[in-house]
Scaffold this active site. Structure first.
Site, PDB file in Angstrom:
ATOM      1  N   CYS A 132       0.831  -1.208   0.000  1.00 39.72           N
ATOM      2  CA  CYS A 132       0.000   0.000   0.000  1.00 39.72           C
ATOM      3  C   CYS A 132       0.867   1.260   0.000  1.00 39.72           C
ATOM      4  O   CYS A 132       1.386   1.665   1.039  1.00 39.72           O
ATOM      5  CB  CYS A 132      -0.921  -0.012   1.225  1.00 39.72           C
ATOM      6  SG  CYS A 132      -1.930   1.478   1.328  1.00 39.72           S
ATOM      7  N   CYS A 135      -0.479   4.152   2.198  1.00 42.97           N
ATOM      8  CA  CYS A 135      -0.300   3.942   3.649  1.00 42.97           C
ATOM      9  C   CYS A 135       1.172   4.140   4.041  1.00 42.97           C
ATOM     10  O   CYS A 135       1.459   4.730   5.075  1.00 42.97           O
ATOM     11  CB  CYS A 135      -0.678   2.524   4.075  1.00 42.97           C
ATOM     12  SG  CYS A 135      -2.127   1.849   3.297  1.00 42.97           S
ATOM     13  N   ASP A 136       2.096   3.618   3.232  1.00 38.86           N
ATOM     14  CA  ASP A 136       3.494   3.507   3.672  1.00 38.86           C
ATOM     15  C   ASP A 136       4.475   4.389   2.916  1.00 38.86           C
ATOM     16  O   ASP A 136       5.634   4.498   3.327  1.00 38.86           O
ATOM     17  CB  ASP A 136       3.969   2.039   3.514  1.00 38.86           C
ATOM     18  CG  ASP A 136       3.107   1.080   4.313  1.00 38.86           C
ATOM     19  OD1 ASP A 136       2.562   1.505   5.346  1.00 38.86           O
ATOM     20  OD2 ASP A 136       2.971  -0.081   3.900  1.00 38.86           O
TER      21      ASP A 136
END
Ligand code: NAP
Length: 300
Positions: A132, A135-136
């Site tokens: 992701c 997200c990261d």
């Protein structure tokens, strides 16, 4: 026991659309979702092909879906469906806390990211291996990273990461991308993105954190090492369909007919979890709408 007209399993675009249509059809409905409404699309930083919204994040789009469904009074329970069984006229939907019963079910359980299945991948998840980018991505600011895949997800997320990291090496097993042409054009002219064609990641290297990958050129069979601080994997999806026995294809995607009926009367399937030619928010929405019409016809 409370008997619903319809239980919707999953709260992505297809499931929430089904919820909106079911509320308007005045069906007694409940939607069950394990992770909160949204589905995989909330991981997309940018959605540009859902008509009506020139540019919107997947998260913001799904907030609008949810608000519309809730305004119409849709009940949404946070719980994981572990089993759906057919008892003829009634269907039993099991969750860890209790069982639900309904006359019909729409499976809208979506999909999850497929793994590469190479050495180092599992052990280094959260230590440089990610599925992701939104997200990261932030953790890889200024680093060089590898992104594996050539589909819409891979190229959309490569473009997103190119705004954050120093270099994105897109490793693709062929010399032609699968992604939409407009995404290809943008990625090919982005100076931060470098394509490594006809190649696969054979191993992800790192003791406690990713330090590189072993690449293999599938044409020349040559192996090489590339030093990177992260690996983003976008090699397709696996459907979340283990909790129900229905006719599926070899990859677990549910077979449906033109009305979105499955092999069990009264159970319908929509969105990414079904066998289909195109998986987009726009097609998921169409599925959700059509399935409720089919449910109404089934209930008579
Ligand atoms: P996808 O379209 O199935 O693409 C998967 C990519 O990974 C392909 O390029 C494939 O290569 C490659 N691949 C598969 N297995 C591999 C392996 N073991 N090693 C290396 N490469 C591998 O999957 P996706 O991009 O995750 O998208 C899933 C669905 O969501 C698609 O239907 C997509 O259109 C849709 N989606 C839409 C949007 C949008 O419209 N904005 C955004 C994201 C996703 P080959 O090309 O050689 O098969």
């Amino acid at each position: 026991m409370n008997i619903y007209d319809l239980i919707i399993v999953g709260g992505g675009p297809a499931g929430v659309t089904a919820g909106i249509y079911a509320q308007r059809a005045r069906l007694k409905t409940i939607l069950l979702e394990k992770l909160g409404v949204g589905g995989q699309i909330i991981l997309s930083d940018l959605v540009e092909n859902y008509p009506g919204f020139q540019e919107i994040s997947g998260f913001d789009l799904m907030q609008k879906f949810e608000a519309q469904a809730k305004t119409l009074g849709l009940t949404i329970d946070d719980c994981e469906v572990t089993r759906v069984t057919d008892k003829g006229e009634h269907k039993i939907v099991k969750t860890p806390d209790h069982d639900y019963m309904a006359k019909s079910v729409i499976i809208a359980s979506g999909s999850k990211s497929r793994r590469l299945g190479v050495k180092g991948e599992e052990a280094l998840i959260g230590k440089g291996v990610s599925f992701c980018a939104t997200c990261d991505g932030f953790f890889f600011r200024g680093k060089d990273i590898v992104l594996v895949g050539g589909g819409n997800s891979a190229i959309t997320e490569a473009l997103y990461l190119a705004k954050i990291v120093n270099k994105v090496y897109v490793v693709h097993r062929r010399s032609e991308l699968r992604a939409e042409k407009i995404l290809q054009e943008r990625a090919l002219e982005n100076p931060v993105i470098e394509f490594v064609w006809d190649s696969v990641v054979e191993e992800i290297i790192g003791n406690n954190v990713v330090t590189g990958v072993v690449l293999r050129n599938v044409k020349t069979k040559e192996r090489s090492e590339l030093a990177v601080g992260g690996v983003f994997v976008y090699v397709g999806i696996t459907p979340n369909t283990e909790f129900i026995d229905l006719e599926k294809d070899e990859n677990g995607f549910i077979h449906t007919d033109r009305s979105l009926a499955t092999s069990i009367p009264g159970i319908f399937a929509v969105g990414d979890c079904r066998q289909t030619e195109l998986r987009q928010v726009a097609t998921a929405v169409g599925d959700g709408a059509l399935a409720v019409t089919s449910v109404e016809r089934y209930l008579g």
